[in-house]
Design an enzyme around this catalytic site. Structure first.
Site, PDB file in Angstrom:
ATOM      1  N   HIS A 291      22.209  55.477  87.264  1.00 30.99           N
ATOM      2  CA  HIS A 291      20.903  54.869  86.989  1.00 30.99           C
ATOM      3  C   HIS A 291      20.909  54.159  85.631  1.00 30.99           C
ATOM      4  O   HIS A 291      20.591  52.971  85.538  1.00 30.99           O
ATOM      5  CB  HIS A 291      19.818  55.957  87.022  1.00 30.99           C
ATOM      6  CG  HIS A 291      18.434  55.452  86.740  1.00 30.99           C
ATOM      7  ND1 HIS A 291      17.531  55.182  87.737  1.00 30.99           N
ATOM      8  CD2 HIS A 291      17.803  55.160  85.577  1.00 30.99           C
ATOM      9  CE1 HIS A 291      16.397  54.734  87.196  1.00 30.99           C
ATOM     10  NE2 HIS A 291      16.533  54.726  85.881  1.00 30.99           N
ATOM     11  N   GLU A 292      21.304  54.890  84.604  1.00 30.18           N
ATOM     12  CA  GLU A 292      21.275  54.299  83.257  1.00 30.18           C
ATOM     13  C   GLU A 292      22.317  53.188  83.122  1.00 30.18           C
ATOM     14  O   GLU A 292      22.077  52.196  82.430  1.00 30.18           O
ATOM     15  CB  GLU A 292      21.483  55.378  82.186  1.00 30.18           C
ATOM     16  CG  GLU A 292      20.441  56.503  82.182  1.00 30.18           C
ATOM     17  CD  GLU A 292      18.990  56.037  82.114  1.00 30.18           C
ATOM     18  OE1 GLU A 292      18.740  54.930  81.598  1.00 30.18           O
ATOM     19  OE2 GLU A 292      18.103  56.772  82.589  1.00 30.18           O
ATOM     20  N   HIS A 295      20.781  50.082  84.357  1.00 29.54           N
ATOM     21  CA  HIS A 295      20.003  49.445  83.285  1.00 29.54           C
ATOM     22  C   HIS A 295      20.965  48.732  82.325  1.00 29.54           C
ATOM     23  O   HIS A 295      20.718  47.617  81.873  1.00 29.54           O
ATOM     24  CB  HIS A 295      19.237  50.499  82.476  1.00 29.54           C
ATOM     25  CG  HIS A 295      17.967  50.976  83.114  1.00 29.54           C
ATOM     26  ND1 HIS A 295      16.931  50.142  83.439  1.00 29.54           N
ATOM     27  CD2 HIS A 295      17.548  52.232  83.457  1.00 29.54           C
ATOM     28  CE1 HIS A 295      15.925  50.864  83.961  1.00 29.54           C
ATOM     29  NE2 HIS A 295      16.277  52.136  83.987  1.00 29.54           N
TER      30      HIS A 295
END
Ligand code: ZN
Length: 527
Positions: A291-292, A295
């Site tokens: 997820h990160e 980003h």
């Protein structure tokens, strides 16, 4: 092209870039605060951050800067909204990359976005800004205490005050249709409640029956395999391998450990992501890192030479979240991804996964199960958690719901949408920090991220052919290249709505996400 206009634009860009550098120093202090700072250092850190925040604000509201923007804006308008700078003009002071394609900042985009951002800052009276900041600090303290003691009434007065101040903020900023628009705009610029509301409602109408039928299915995954022993140092290595495989550049970023994972872009070649490890739970760190890193891929894909200008910044929180959700769920929870990674997972965790078949593992990481806590929710039910918050915060702001009635309204919606009622407020209305920190209008950006992610992914698949094939080989480049080309390199050239329309040929829609969930969950749960 008038020379004085060129000079003016250069000055405005330089001012904006310096402000961005200053803001990045504050970001670095924030990163350090969340990953390294000894607890006793918190007070001095607050002094440092407050001082910098004040200086940054001064630079934004600076009158000379404002006058220059107005002048440029007027001359752009006189040109009929067209940029007076042809793309061959070397307007960019950054000599290092001025010959590369697309490195000349589009003056129309830069000026329009800077003007918009500055106007908003100027509109807020200093007293309101300070009152909002003070209430956010007190609100978070009261919330922590209230959550610990499961005592909503202790938090209620601060929540009431926050809602009151957010109404004032909306009135000061102005809005196209309703006060909520002004608050949403803080996170999702130029988006409208009237546009988002019906799409999220449609999503709810589709999700509630899907989740119910999944619940009623006789086929359920055995998720205990994800709660076996996964040594932390091996998790760390494996998660880094996956992040690098999808394209996260560790020469331009790092991964550290925190309690609350986040990603922050500190500058053009410095993107920090964080995660947390549980020895007895596989998902938290692994999918958290994907997820990160998602980003991070967006941050690393923004045009470096446009750093500090709107043309080098992310569009909105919703678009940012679309990138993280896309890699976490649509890639990281796909069968093709695990075709490549599961043999590696078994090598890394022979004790935990040695006797688990690929199918059983895939079913386990794809589990859909209604739960009380948003941050632990799966890719299908997550949006129902958001719907509850989106509907309630609008009702609070509109005065249709009183803060005192919030816990009851919360529980009633959880029962209606997820089929469960929180046993207490700690696991209910008090679970999120957002409202206590004054973040009203933030929640829908999570669901917008999920919707955009599904829209972008469906489009990428149709344009690049079959993505599953390269994924199964461990090759994620075709997708990343597509995202770079269609989304990352544009910075804020388009609003989120314009971007999604341009990239997919249609506006915000619930259909691709609903379709994805049916296609994936149908066979798994035998629906
Ligand atoms: Zn995120």
């Amino acid at each position: 092209m008038p020379e004085n206009t060129t000079r003016l634009f250069e000055e405005v860009c330089q001012h904006a870039r310096r402000t961005a550098v200053m803001a990045s120093i504050n970001e670095l202090l924030g990163w350090d605060e969340r990953t390294q700072l000894p607890s006793a250092g918190a007070e001095h850190r607050a002094d440092q951050s407050t001082l910098l925040a004040g200086l940054i604000h001064q630079r934004w509201v600076d009158e000379k800067f404002g006058g220059q923007i107005e002048e440029l804006s007027a001359s752009l308008e006189a040109e009929g909204g067209q940029s007076p700078f042809s793309s061959s003009t070397s307007i960019d002071a950054g000599k290092s990359c001025s010959t590369k394609k697309g490195t000349v900042p589009d003056a129309a985009v830069v000026v329009r976005r800077l003007k918009r951002q500055r106007d908003k800052k100027v509109k807020l009276p200093q007293t309101l800004v300070e009152e909002l900041a003070r209430t956010a600090v007190m609100g978070q303290q009261a919330w922590q205490e209230a959550r610990r003691n499961d005592d909503f009434p202790a938090f209620q007065p601060l929540l009431e005050r926050t809602v009151e101040l957010k109404r004032e903020q909306a009135e000061a900023l102005g809005y196209p249709q309703c006060p909520y628009d002004a608050l949403l705009d803080e996170f999702e610029p130029e988006e409208l409640t009237a546009n988002v509301g019906p799409v999220l409602e449609k999503l709810r109408e589709e999700l509630v029956p899907l989740v119910t039928s999944i619940q009623q299915s006789g086929r359920q995954p055995d998720c205990s395999v994800l709660h076996r022993k996964f040594p932390v140092e091996v998790q760390d290595r494996f998660a880094r391998e996956a992040a690098a495989a999808i394209g996260f550049d560790f020469n331009r970023g790092r991964l550290d450990v925190t309690t609350h994972p986040f990603c922050c872009g500190l500058g053009p070649n410095d993107c920090r992501i964080t995660t947390r490890f549980y020895e007895d739970f596989f998902n938290a760190a692994f999918f958290g890192v994907l997820h990160e890193a998602g980003h991070g891929l967006y941050e690393q894909g923004l045009p470096v030479e446009q750093y500090g200008l709107p043309s080098g910044e992310f569009v909105s929180l919703g678009i940012h979240e679309s990138q993280s959700r896309l890699w976490e769920n649509l890639v990281g929870r796909s069968r093709a991804f695990w075709t490549h990674f599961y043999p590696r997972a078994q090598e890394n965790f022979p004790v935990a996964l040695g006797d688990v078949s690929p199918d059983d593992f895939f079913f386990a990481v794809s589990e859909v199960r209604p739960s009380l806590i948003r941050v632990e929710a799966d890719e299908a039910t997550y949006n129902l958690h958001i719907l509850v918050r989106f509907e309630l915060e609008r009702a609070l702001l509109d005065g249709d719901l009183q803060a005192a009635d919030l816990p009851g309204a919360w529980n009633e919606k959880y029962q209606r949408y997820l089929g469960i009622t929180p046993p207490n407020d700690r696991e209910g209305v008090l679970q999120d920090v957002h409202w206590s920190a004054g973040l009203i209008g933030y929640f829908p950006t999570y669901s917008l991220g999920n919707l955009y992610a599904a829209q972008f992914f469906a489009q990428a698949e149709s344009e690049t052919g079959n993505l599953a094939e390269p994924f199964a080989e461990g090759d994620f480049r075709p997708l990343l290249d597509w995202l770079r080309e269609k989304i990352h390199r544009h910075g804020q050239r388009y609003t989120a709505a314009e971007l999604v329309e341009r990239v997919t040929g249609r506006g915000l829609s619930a259909a691709p996400l609903v379709e994805h969930l049916h296609t994936k969950m149908g066979p798994l749960y035998g629906l």
